[in-house]
Write an enzyme that holds these catalytic residues in place. Structure first.
Site, PDB file in Angstrom:
ATOM      1  N   HIS A 140     -16.766  45.043 -12.250  1.00 42.52           N
ATOM      2  CA  HIS A 140     -17.077  44.864 -13.671  1.00 42.52           C
ATOM      3  C   HIS A 140     -18.542  44.478 -13.866  1.00 42.52           C
ATOM      4  CE1 HIS A 140     -15.010  45.194 -17.464  1.00 42.52           C
ATOM      5  NE2 HIS A 140     -15.672  44.150 -17.923  1.00 42.52           N
TER       6      HIS A 140
ATOM      7  N   ARG B 297     -14.523  51.717 -15.361  1.00 41.54           N
ATOM      8  CA  ARG B 297     -13.764  50.529 -14.982  1.00 41.54           C
ATOM      9  C   ARG B 297     -13.186  50.724 -13.581  1.00 41.54           C
ATOM     10  NH1 ARG B 297     -12.114  51.831 -20.315  1.00 41.54           N
ATOM     11  NH2 ARG B 297     -12.655  50.227 -21.865  1.00 41.54           N
TER      12      ARG B 297
ATOM     13  N   LYS C 124      -8.204  53.146 -20.936  1.00 40.33           N
ATOM     14  CA  LYS C 124      -7.114  52.356 -21.508  1.00 40.33           C
ATOM     15  C   LYS C 124      -6.315  53.198 -22.498  1.00 40.33           C
ATOM     16  CE  LYS C 124      -9.303  47.808 -21.052  1.00 40.33           C
ATOM     17  NZ  LYS C 124      -9.811  46.620 -21.772  1.00 40.33           N
TER      18      LYS C 124
ATOM     19  N   HIS D 193     -15.414  52.049 -25.207  1.00 41.65           N
ATOM     20  CA  HIS D 193     -15.068  50.927 -26.075  1.00 41.65           C
ATOM     21  C   HIS D 193     -14.476  51.437 -27.381  1.00 41.65           C
ATOM     22  CE1 HIS D 193     -18.137  47.968 -24.076  1.00 41.65           C
ATOM     23  NE2 HIS D 193     -16.988  48.005 -23.438  1.00 41.65           N
TER      24      HIS D 193
ATOM     25  N   TYR E  24     -24.082  43.605 -25.123  1.00 42.50           N
ATOM     26  CA  TYR E  24     -25.110  43.997 -24.160  1.00 42.50           C
ATOM     27  C   TYR E  24     -26.501  43.951 -24.776  1.00 42.50           C
ATOM     28  CZ  TYR E  24     -21.186  45.468 -21.328  1.00 42.50           C
ATOM     29  OH  TYR E  24     -20.022  45.473 -20.605  1.00 42.50           O
TER      30      TYR E  24
ATOM     31  N   ARG F 189     -20.340  47.588 -14.044  1.00 40.16           N
ATOM     32  CA  ARG F 189     -20.156  48.189 -15.375  1.00 40.16           C
ATOM     33  C   ARG F 189     -21.156  47.571 -16.355  1.00 40.16           C
ATOM     34  NH1 ARG F 189     -16.399  50.845 -18.785  1.00 40.16           N
ATOM     35  NH2 ARG F 189     -15.716  49.678 -20.628  1.00 40.16           N
TER      36      ARG F 189
END
Length: 318
Positions: A264, A171, A195, A290, A299, A267
């Protein structure tokens, strides 16, 4: 006598119909005035709500002329939604019209004009999530070849940043937060803090290894760093998000026409390239950081859409 009785009955039915029509008009007009004067909605919004209510009324009367606003039930509302979807209306349009009917019934129920709100609890159609945009592999190859000619500090840094996004799928915030210690050249892996401060290890290949080593040599020869940041400005400060976004946008514009040209998108490009080259979904999930596999599964839709396009272009009978 029978004739007079029939005349009186017909007159009574006509009178009741006029009464119902007047009451219906008063209900709708009262609601629209409520929007205008109490909710301070714009005239455009009021007009839109009025048209939505008229469309709903026309629909339920087409089902049965005896159905009224007071007798509409949840099944009628669901049938209307299905009718709109079958007619090709987008989920956003259907949800907006459902919201108008729901608001009208809330108004009418509060004023004792109807007993129930048949639209309450009726779920609108889910909006389709747009598929992630990604840069084609041929375009990425062309861009990285174009950027390989750069020799000054900012050009070398830009290529290294784009290659790192493309090879690792990190990210923007993760890239900006990288320090030198995050790069393990011996094992060719990157320690990333994602995150909620969760850390993960991402392997990288020979090309990124060489690019990072070359960038660091040039940086240390020309820039006095103010902290341990991996990517810094010519004045030595850690790069900011906006600076990286601009760098990526300007360079992607050289090879692709995507509306969105952002970190992004790179990514997404990493994830799509991995799946196109037979990487497992669980592996891609871990590399991207994730929390849920369902987030990564989008995806697979992207790669399938690309596969359909390639099939349509390549198969002689497609």
């Amino acid at each position: 006598m029978l004739y007079l009785s029939a005349v009186r009955t017909a007159a009574w039915i006509h009178l009741m119909a006029e009464k119902n029509e007047t009451q219906r008009c008063m209900m709708i007009e009262g609601f629209l005035n409520y929007l205008r004067f109490e909710s301070n909605r714009s005239e455009l919004t009021v007009k839109s709500y009025g048209e939505d209510l008229e469309a709903f009324e026309a629909f339920f009367q087409s089902l049965d002329k005896h159905i009224t606003w007071e007798t509409v039930d949840a099944d009628v509302v669901r049938d209307w939604m299905e009718h709109m979807m079958d007619a090709g209306n987008a989920a956003t349009s259907v949800n907006r019209r459902l919201s108008a009917v729901r608001s009208f019934y809330r108004y009418a129920q509060r004023r004792g004009l109807v007993d129930k709100n048949p639209a309450h609890g009726v779920d609108g159609p889910k909006k389709k999530k747009p598929l992630p945009q990604f840069v084609k592999e041929s375009e990425m190859d062309r861009l990285l070849d174009l950027m390989a000619d750069g020799t000054n500090y900012e050009d070398v840094r830009a290529r290294t940043i784009i290659l790192l996004f493309y090879e690792t799928g990190v990210r923007l915030s993760e890239l900006v937060g990288l320090d030198d210690l995050a790069v393990d050249f011996q094992n060719r892996q990157l320690k990333v803090t994602g995150k909620r401060n969760k850390q993960r290890i991402i392997p990288f290949g020979e090309e990124l290894d060489e690019a990072l080593r070359g960038y660091i040599r040039l940086r240390d020869a020309q820039v006095v760093r103010q902290d341990d940041a991996l990517f810094v400005t010519p004045k030595g400060g850690r790069m900011r998000d906006a600076q990286v976004r601009r760098e990526v946008r300007e360079n992607l514009a050289k090879v692709c026409t995507l509306k969105k040209k952002s970190p992004h998108v790179l990514r997404h490009t990493f994830a799509t390239a991995m799946l196109n080259h037979a990487a497992g979904l669980e592996s891609v999930k871990k590399l991207l950081g994730h929390a849920s596999l369902s987030t990564t599964e989008i995806y697979t839709h992207t790669t399938f859409e690309q596969l359909k396009k390639e099939y349509a272009n390549a198969h002689p009978r497609a």
